[in-house]
Each structure stands twice: as C-alpha cells, then as structure tokens.
Design an enzyme around this catalytic site. Structure first.
Site, PDB file in Angstrom:
ATOM      1  N   GLN A  65       0.828  -1.202   0.000  1.00  0.00           N
ATOM      2  CA  GLN A  65       0.000   0.000   0.000  1.00  0.00           C
ATOM      3  C   GLN A  65       0.870   1.264   0.000  1.00  0.00           C
ATOM      4  OE1 GLN A  65      -2.939  -2.288   3.085  1.00  0.00           O
ATOM      5  NE2 GLN A  65      -3.275  -0.081   2.964  1.00  0.00           N
ATOM      6  N   ARG A  86      -8.891  -1.575   8.253  1.00  0.00           N
ATOM      7  CA  ARG A  86      -9.800  -0.452   7.996  1.00  0.00           C
ATOM      8  C   ARG A  86     -10.077   0.345   9.255  1.00  0.00           C
ATOM      9  NH1 ARG A  86     -13.941  -1.844   3.100  1.00  0.00           N
ATOM     10  NH2 ARG A  86     -14.142   0.281   2.424  1.00  0.00           N
ATOM     11  N   CYS A  87      -8.991   0.819   9.870  1.00  0.00           N
ATOM     12  CA  CYS A  87      -9.094   1.271  11.254  1.00  0.00           C
ATOM     13  C   CYS A  87      -8.817   2.751  11.458  1.00  0.00           C
ATOM     14  CB  CYS A  87      -8.090   0.496  12.090  1.00  0.00           C
ATOM     15  SG  CYS A  87      -6.414   0.782  11.511  1.00  0.00           S
ATOM     16  N   GLU A 116     -12.720   4.286   5.549  1.00  0.00           N
ATOM     17  CA  GLU A 116     -12.777   3.492   6.783  1.00  0.00           C
ATOM     18  C   GLU A 116     -13.966   3.828   7.677  1.00  0.00           C
ATOM     19  OE1 GLU A 116      -8.126   2.741   7.664  1.00  0.00           O
ATOM     20  OE2 GLU A 116      -8.772   4.795   7.454  1.00  0.00           O
TER      21      GLU A 116
HETATM   22  N1  MCN Z   1     -14.045   9.218  -2.334  1.00  0.00           N
HETATM   23  C1  MCN Z   1     -14.971  10.053  -2.943  1.00  0.00           C
HETATM   24  N2  MCN Z   1     -15.404  11.169  -2.269  1.00  0.00           N
HETATM   25  C2  MCN Z   1     -14.940  11.470  -1.022  1.00  0.00           C
HETATM   26  C3  MCN Z   1     -14.025  10.605  -0.387  1.00  0.00           C
HETATM   27  C4  MCN Z   1     -13.572   9.493  -1.087  1.00  0.00           C
HETATM   28  O1  MCN Z   1     -15.398   9.767  -4.057  1.00  0.00           O
HETATM   29  N3  MCN Z   1     -15.345  12.563  -0.391  1.00  0.00           N
HETATM   30  C5  MCN Z   1     -13.503   8.046  -3.050  1.00  0.00           C
HETATM   31  C6  MCN Z   1     -12.006   8.245  -3.308  1.00  0.00           C
HETATM   32  O2  MCN Z   1     -11.755   9.009  -4.413  1.00  0.00           O
HETATM   33  C7  MCN Z   1     -11.518   6.818  -3.397  1.00  0.00           C
HETATM   34  C8  MCN Z   1     -12.395   6.107  -2.372  1.00  0.00           C
HETATM   35  O3  MCN Z   1     -13.572   6.907  -2.219  1.00  0.00           O
HETATM   36  O4  MCN Z   1     -11.726   6.322  -4.686  1.00  0.00           O
HETATM   37  C9  MCN Z   1     -11.705   5.980  -0.995  1.00  0.00           C
HETATM   38  O5  MCN Z   1     -11.096   7.195  -0.703  1.00  0.00           O
HETATM   39  P1  MCN Z   1     -10.443   7.595   0.720  1.00  0.00           P
HETATM   40  O6  MCN Z   1     -11.488   7.657   1.740  1.00  0.00           O
HETATM   41  O7  MCN Z   1      -9.595   8.768   0.482  1.00  0.00           O
HETATM   42  O8  MCN Z   1      -9.519   6.343   1.116  1.00  0.00           O
HETATM   43  P2  MCN Z   1      -8.199   5.806   0.396  1.00  0.00           P
HETATM   44  O9  MCN Z   1      -8.354   5.920  -1.062  1.00  0.00           O
HETATM   45  O10 MCN Z   1      -7.013   6.371   1.050  1.00  0.00           O
HETATM   46  O11 MCN Z   1      -8.309   4.276   0.723  1.00  0.00           O
HETATM   47  C10 MCN Z   1      -7.896   3.770   1.974  1.00  0.00           C
HETATM   48  C11 MCN Z   1      -9.027   3.154   2.747  1.00  0.00           C
HETATM   49  C12 MCN Z   1      -8.448   2.272   3.798  1.00  0.00           C
HETATM   50  S1  MCN Z   1      -7.337   2.951   4.860  1.00  0.00           S
HETATM   51  C13 MCN Z   1      -8.737   0.941   3.858  1.00  0.00           C
HETATM   52  S2  MCN Z   1      -8.096   0.054   5.134  1.00  0.00           S
HETATM   53  C14 MCN Z   1      -9.577   0.337   2.847  1.00  0.00           C
HETATM   54  C15 MCN Z   1     -10.489   1.293   2.200  1.00  0.00           C
HETATM   55  O12 MCN Z   1      -9.870   2.438   1.849  1.00  0.00           O
HETATM   56  N4  MCN Z   1      -9.092  -0.673   2.087  1.00  0.00           N
HETATM   57  C16 MCN Z   1      -9.786  -1.042   0.956  1.00  0.00           C
HETATM   58  N5  MCN Z   1     -11.337   0.785   1.266  1.00  0.00           N
HETATM   59  C17 MCN Z   1     -10.950  -0.319   0.545  1.00  0.00           C
HETATM   60  N6  MCN Z   1     -11.661  -0.706  -0.553  1.00  0.00           N
HETATM   61  C18 MCN Z   1     -11.207  -1.743  -1.288  1.00  0.00           C
HETATM   62  N7  MCN Z   1     -11.931  -2.115  -2.379  1.00  0.00           N
HETATM   63  N8  MCN Z   1     -10.077  -2.423  -0.970  1.00  0.00           N
HETATM   64  C19 MCN Z   1      -9.355  -2.105   0.124  1.00  0.00           C
HETATM   65  O13 MCN Z   1      -8.242  -2.770   0.410  1.00  0.00           O
HETATM   66 CU1  CUM Z   2      -5.911   0.930   9.445  1.00  0.00          CU
HETATM   67  S1  CUM Z   2      -6.259  -0.128   7.781  1.00  0.00           S
HETATM   68 MO1  CUM Z   2      -6.241   1.257   6.280  1.00  0.00          MO
HETATM   69  O1  CUM Z   2      -5.407   2.384   7.189  1.00  0.00           O
HETATM   70  O2  CUM Z   2      -5.084   0.751   5.269  1.00  0.00           O
END
Ligand code: MCN
Ligand code: CUM
Length: 787
Positions: A221, A371-372, A741
């Site tokens: 990641q 996912r914490c 998360e």
């Molecule tokens: N998004 C959006 N509008 C927002 C916020 C987010 O459209 N206001 C969209 C983003 O553009 C992105 C998705 O939602 O495509 C998730 O965005 P974000 O919340 O920024 O999270 P990350 O992209 O940093 O993803 C990490 C988060 C974490 S920490 C875990 S754990 C997790 C999760 O995402 N692991 C996943 N969701 C997952 N989903 C899949 N399919 N697989 C994982 O391993």
């Molecule tokens: Cu704490 S699980 Mo996500 O932060 O990749």
C-alpha cells in the site's frame, strides 16, 4: 467534440463507472502472482509450530536432496550479511529469520528456494527443525507479572513493557470523576482480528547482478516508503535507493494488511541477491491469517462522567495494548496509539484523560491493519458504547442523549479536550436523517410492546467522528518521512493526460476518482486522463494509501497541480486572444473573454499551444507536480442505526435493518463512495459478530484457517441502507474528506449497542464483540430466559 459540463467530462459528484473495472471484471487484472519471469525461482517458508521456543538445530539435508530444491536460507545465513533483523515502521525491530529463538506460532524459521512452487513446499516439509519449547506469554495482562520471561532482552528490556502513552489532563479528569453525579464504567475488550483480503501478500524480487538493480514487484500500500526501507535495511549489501524499483501493480484488497514490511519480502530479496535470479514468494491463506499483521487487541477500561439529567462532562480510558513480540504497527511516530485520542467522540465536554500501556507477548506483530484509521475503530467503539451505557443508567433515550450532547455546528472548528481541532461537522442532522429513514420513534414503541411479550428486539446507534488524512507534516511522519502526498500531471499536446500519484489503490477506485478531480479542475474529460500509481520509478514520492488519506492528501495534490496548469492555460489564453489575464473568465474546459464569450480557447487548444505556439519566455510543455501538505486532518462523521431481533430460544441474532448516514464532505464519485460504505459496513459487521483470532494457553492459533475464522459473506450481511449529508471540509481544495474506513469504524458499536439494547432490560450492560449467538445464549441461560 467539446464537452463543457461537469457531467459530460465526468467531473465531481458524478457516478462515473470505474475505469479499472473493465480489466477486473474480465479477469485481466495484473496481480503479483501473475508475474512470471525467465528463470524465476519460488520460495516457501518453514514456520514455527511453537509460540516460544529455542531453535536447537535446523537440518536441511533431506530438503536439499529433493531435485529442484536449490537452497535453504536460515537466520544464520542472513546474519552473515547483517540482514537477520529489520526495523518495523514503528521503529521497533523485527527478526527477518531467527538465529536462535522463535517468538510466535507460525513465525518464519527458514526459507526454501526451489525451481517450482510445489517443490519448494516439499522442501519445507522435509526440513527438520529441533526446538526446545518454552512457556509463552499469551495473556497480555500477565506480561508484566514478576517471573515472566523477558521477551526482548535484545532491546535492553528488563520487562515486557513497550511504551506508556497518555493524552489529556489527568488531574482535572480525576477531580471531575470524584465529584460527578453519575459515573458509568465498563471493561471493553476488542479482540485481535485479521483483514483477510482476497489476495494474500507476496512479491517477486528480481535482482540484476550486472546492474546491481533490484525490481521488487509486491503487494504494498506504500511503495515509496517500502523502497526507502529496503535501501535503509539493505544499503550495506549494495541496494542503493536509485537502483531499487518497487512496483505494486493491481492489489486484491489491502485494508491495512499490506502496509507493513513482512519478513518474506526481505528473505525473497536476500535470496534473489544471493542466487542472482528472480524469486517469487506468495503466502497461502493460512500463513496470511496466522502470521501477518493483526488488528485491534485493546483492553479498555472506560468511564464516562455526567450529570443526572445526562450532560456528559468527562471521559477516562485506560488501555492495555497487546502488540505481540514486536511493535510493528504503522502509526505516525508521534502517535504510538494512532489517533486513539479521538475517543472523546462527537460530544461537547471539557475534560478527558486517556492512557495506554503496550506490552510484548508471544503473538504475531502488528497492531494497525483492518480499515481502522489508526485505532479510531477502538476509540469510537469505546465512546459509543459508553454513551449507550450512560443512557441506560439514567433512563434516557440514547438518540436524545446524543442530540443533547453533540458538538454544535457553530462550535466548529472545535478543540477537543484531547488536542484535536475538528475542522467541521453538523452531527444533529445526520442522526435525525437516520432516525427519519428507519422510523426511530415507531421502532421504540414496537420494542416496548415486544418486551411485554418477552420478545427480544434492540435498537443501536453510533454517531461517530473520524479523523483521517495524515497528515500535517509538522506532526505526522512514518520512520521520519513526513506524511505529505503527491500528484504529477502531464498533459500531452492533443489534450490527453497522464497523472501519477504517490498513493496506491487496492480496490478503492483511484483510477476513476483522481481523473474526476483533474477533469473538474481542467475541463479535460476524465476518460482521457490516465491515472498511474504504484511504480516508484515513475510516480512522485508519496506515503501511500491507508488511513483514508488518499483523498485528503493526494486528492488535494491533484486539484492543486491541476490549478497550477489552469494558471498556465490562462497565460497562454491571454497571449492567443491578445487580452490581459484579468479579462479572461473560466468555465469548465475553456477560457473566454469577459463580455465576449465567442472569443474563447478550449483547454485542448491551449495545451496544444503550450507545445506549438507558446509565448516567448514561457517554459514549453504542460506539466505540473504538487506535494500537498494538509493544514489539518479531515473529520468525516456519520450516524448509523441498527435494529436487531434476537431469537429467545437460540440466541441467534438477525439484523433487521441498518441505516448508515455518512458525511465525507464533497463527494467525488457517489457510486464509489456507496461501494466503499457497503464494503466497510460488512467489515464492521465482521468484528461485531464473527471475527476473532483465538489462541490457546500455549499460544497456538486455534482458528488459523477459513474453516474456523468466520468472515461474513453476502449471506450474513443485511441490506445496507445508505445516505449522506454534505459538510464540506473547509481546508481541502475541493472540500472532500476521506471515507474508506468510516463504515468499519461506525458499524461495530451500532450493532453491539443494538444487541445489548435488546437484552438491557435483563440487566445486561455490556457484551464484548464479537457478539455471537453462543454468547447471547449463555446470557439468556444465566438470566433464566432459557431454562
Ligand atoms: N471518495 C470520494 N469522495 C470522497 C471521499 C472518497 O469519491 N469525499 C472516493 C475516493 O476518491 C476513493 C475512495 O472513495 O476512490 C476511498 O477514498 P479515501 O477515503 O480517500 O480512502 P483511500 O483511497 O485512502 O483508501 C484507503 C481506505 C483504507 S485505509 C482501507 S483500510 C480500505 C479502504 O480504503 N481498504 C480497501 N477501502 C478499501 N476498498 C477496497 N476495495 N479495498 C481495500 O483494500
Ligand atoms: Cu488501518 S487499515 Mo487502512 O489504514 O489501510
């Protein structure tokens, strides 16, 4: 065709279909196990059958007799190159392979390298290891007892204490509790769980001895951070950072479990360097469950102080954290307990104190994944359980108690007693919306009726506040590397673009949503913006995707980089249209002269001019990079309501309805957000009712396969009913907050609160998750409901 509405170009707020799905649904993803290189060898790992044992001897002779087995690598072999230990992301140290002692069940003992995957497995079966088992520390509560073995003498430790951490005002909190009208207290344990993504972890380490160059294909990641760690750990054997290329192609789920550096990666690198051929290592399911980074394992003593009529006044939580044999969590350096200090929740009160002690035990390392949001799951579970506990104590409706204590809209930015500045929020409407959709008042009436007939029905609420988007670099780093993130946009002469990022999607849909952000800012259709992540040779440096930080950091970087380009486009437009920049106005996809809209230049024309006809003195080309350092974290929130029916004969629990209202500020892609929430809610249901890693007193894992470790499927999942409110983030360029998360943070307490609510009239005040039918059945027997 010139597209000029946000919808036509796939800008913000549109449910664009995911670009990446074309290959995923046709089975054409590029996963690490798809990589096959000429001459590639395979690695498999011998693992310890004991949780704590001395290694007396490793006899590899029978394994080496098997045709196709080329080498057996032990800790002693790695020791010669000083590669037998590595740093964890938490600045602790972890064995790559042991030289004398194994510290947990399923720990790596040695590795077999062979020409075929199955021959490597035969080799593993043929290695004979002689152990002298010792009594392990399994129960974290006993780790500090006198007479216990000292697990980490290598660290100069004289006991098994790792760290003490605290936040808040101890004295003021103690004083408040001593004088409070009402104090409620519960011991809340959140057990170990495991992410169990569909794809396990693995890599192909490809060392080229001529160039001294390592290409590391792997499931990570955080590709850049891994590259730096590899260079730091193995720099002395010639792996210099410019000659290390980490490539993370498609990933079949990460969920945090693909943040850490696992010994298998380092052994594969060492094997490839020593043998000079590519080496593939792919974990099997049981190795993944038994040895990879765990999550949770917090035992929290929680107390809430309030007035008799329900004004919350203070919170106190003392936690014991079991980190296994090394602290391999991936928290920012300054925050050994992650963002746990968000535990004061969505409520307005002045005083809180939380302290935590982390201990070593003979269990696998880890402590962050699943996912914490860096321990927000635990924090939210604590506060949301305690608010329900208080409601029960004083006889007030739990929704009403929340409404009365919420931080009010006008109080934002809100300074929490444990030191956060909540950027924005509007909690009441989110809860009200969930209550309206589910028909809360009717449900309470129905519950009262059912109780009269001895039927068990419960309603549970969780109104959580999340904290994501690490981070402002002044406070957040991993191993000293500041937690900014980056985007680089290159627009080609014909107006089509490639954009690269330091983050790495594992299924979140970045190829679609980043393109939407850039489309909105530049007016180039999202379908013509190719998004690339995961190759450290091409992407700008970034800290990666976890803790829902991609949208708050890299998403912001994309918007800012695109705005730099728009500024350049404006200059070119002024030149081409022979007006001053101030005379130009922007509408999606073009600049036009104020008052003369027929005089305009589209973004495509302006980009073309950047390569063919740019003003003298201006740099040619159309590229921009931005490293975004957020001024604050983002604070998404939501209110979830769960209704359960419990069978009073069997204890079986049925989730009748679950309504989730989320607020993640500006929504980039509503369909992707809904998908994130569905998946995340299911991963919240999992620890609430099913998942728990169980160890016996000898430290053996009792449920290290999917036969016994219960992952919920669509059959166990209820129909998730989702909705949203929108409170834009005041400091993010497009107003977005993270969301990935939130549902996993918010669902467990809603479900637990519902089940406990169904049993509260029997005198039940708390049940630890996972709340299984057996636990409920035992309670029903104890309370005399079942004879
Ligand atoms: N998004 C959006 N509008 C927002 C916020 C987010 O459209 N206001 C969209 C983003 O553009 C992105 C998705 O939602 O495509 C998730 O965005 P974000 O919340 O920024 O999270 P990350 O992209 O940093 O993803 C990490 C988060 C974490 S920490 C875990 S754990 C997790 C999760 O995402 N692991 C996943 N969701 C997952 N989903 C899949 N399919 N697989 C994982 O391993
Ligand atoms: Cu704490 S699980 Mo996500 O932060 O990749």
């Amino acid at each position: 065709m010139f597209c000029n509405t946000s919808k036509e170009i796939g800008g913000l707020g549109h449910g664009l279909k995911r670009k990446e799905d074309a290959r995923f649904i046709q089975g054409k993803g590029h996963y690490v196990d798809d990589i096959k290189l000429p001459g590639m060898l395979y690695m498999d790992i011998v693992r310890s059958p004991y949780a704590y044992a001395k290694i007396l001897n490793i006899d590899a002779s029978k394994a080496l007799e098997i045709p196709g087995v080329l080498a057996v690598i032990t800790g002693r072999d790695l020791e010669k190159y000083n590669l037998h230990w590595m740093p964890t992301l938490m600045s602790d140290t972890q064995m790559v392979l042991p030289t004398d002692t194994v510290m947990y069940y399923a720990q790596e003992v040695c590795a077999v390298i062979a020409t075929e995957r199955y021959i490597a497995a035969d080799g593993v079966a043929a290695v004979e290891v002689e152990y002298e088992p010792m009594k392990p520390i399994v129960d974290a509560h006993k780790a500090l007892d006198p007479g216990m073995p000292i697990l980490r003498p290598d660290k100069g430790k004289t006991d098994n204490h790792i760290w003490h951490w605290e936040a808040g005002d101890r004295e003021a909190t103690d004083k408040l509790f001593a004088n409070a009208e009402v104090v409620v207290k519960e011991q809340v344990y959140i057990p170990r769980i495991h992410v169990a993504s569909i794809e396990t972890c693995g890599c192909v380490a490809d060392f080229d001895p001529i160039e001294a160059h390592l290409t590391m294909y792997m499931t990570t990641q955080a590709p850049h951070a891994i590259r730096t760690v590899i260079a730091l750990v193995a720099g002395h054997v010639g792996l210099s950072e410019e000659k290390v290329r980490v490539i993370a192609s498609d990933i079949g789920g990460g969920f945090g479990g693909k943040v850490p550096v696992y010994p298998g990666y380092v052994i594969a690198i060492a094997a490839s360097v020593l043998i000079g051929k590519p080496v593939k290592w792919i974990e099997d399911r049981m190795e993944n469950l038994q040895a990879d980074s765990f999550a949770r394992d917090y035992d929290m003593t929680c107390e809430l102080a309030a007035t008799k009529d329900g004004k919350i006044q203070g919170l106190r939580i003392k936690t014991l954290a079991d980190h296994g044999y090394t602290d391999a969590a991936a928290n920012p350096s300054k925050y050994p307990a992650g963002m746990f200090s968000i535990c004061t929740g969505s409520y307005d009160y002045g005083v809180a104190f939380t302290e935590m002690d982390a201990v070593y035990t003979n269990k696998p390392p880890g402590g962050v994944a699943y996912r914490c949001s860096f321990r927000v799951t635990e924090a939210v579970h604590a506060i949301e359980r305690m608010v329900d506990r208080l409601a029960l104590e004083i006889g007030k409706d739990s929704a009403q108690l929340r409404m009365e204590n919420f931080i009010k809209k006008e109080q934002f930015p809100y300074h929490s007693p444990l030191g956060w500045e909540y950027d924005s929020g509007d909690y009441g409407p989110a809860l009200q919306k969930a209550m309206d959709i589910i028909g809360y008042d009717e449900l309470r009436k129905e519950q009262a009726e059912k109780r009269k007939n001895g039927e068990l029905m419960g309603i549970g609420i969780c109104s959580f506040t999340e904290v994501v988007g690490a981070g402002p670099s002044k406070d957040f780093d991993i191993l000293g590397i500041k937690m900014f993130d980056s985007a680089e946009i290159r627009v080609h002469p014909t107006g089509k673009a490639i954009a690269r990022f330091g983050t790495k999607s594992q299924g979140q849909g970045h190829e679609t949503t980043y393109a939407q952000i850039i489309a909105q800012e530049l007016g180039i259709p999202a379908e013509h913006i190719h998004i690339e992540e995961g190759d450290t040779d091409t992407a700008p440096y970034g800290l990666g995707t976890y803790a829902s930080r991609s949208t708050p950091t890299a998403g912001a970087a994309a918007a800012v980089a695109a705005r730099k380009l728009r500024d350049k486009a404006r200059k070119i437009a002024a030149y081409l249209l022979e007006v001053s920049e101030e005379d130009l106005e922007w509408e999606v996809g073009k600049f036009f002269v104020k008052g003369a809209p027929e005089k305009s230049k589209t973004i495509q024309e302006l980009v073309f001019a950047a390569y063919t006809n740019h003003p003298q003195g201006m740099e040619a080309g159309f590229e921009a990079t931005h490293y975004y350092d957020p001024p604050n974290l983002t604070f998404p929130f939501g209110s979830y309501i769960c209704v359960v029916d419990i069978d009073k004969e069997t204890g079986s629990i049925k989730i009748r309805r679950f309504v989730a209202i989320d607020d993640c500020g500006t929504i980039i892609n509503p369909m992707i957000v809904e998908g994130q929430i569905h998946g995340g809610l299911t991963q919240g249901l999992a620890p609430a009712m099913f998942e728990e890693l169980i160890y016996d007193e000898d430290g053996n894992m009792l449920n290290g396969s999917f036969m016994d470790y219960l992952v919920p499927t669509s059959v166990e999942s209820p129909k998730w009913e989702t909705g949203h409110t929108i409170t834009p983030c005041p400091h993010h360029p497009i107003g977005a907050k993270g969301v990935g998360e939130s549902p996993t943070v918010g669902a467990p307490p809603a479900i637990a609160n519902a089940i406990i609510d169904a049993l509260s009239h029997l005198g039940v005040t708390h049940i630890d998750i996972p709340i299984t039918p057996l636990k409920v059945w035992n309670i029903l027997v104890e309370k005399g409901v079942i004879e």
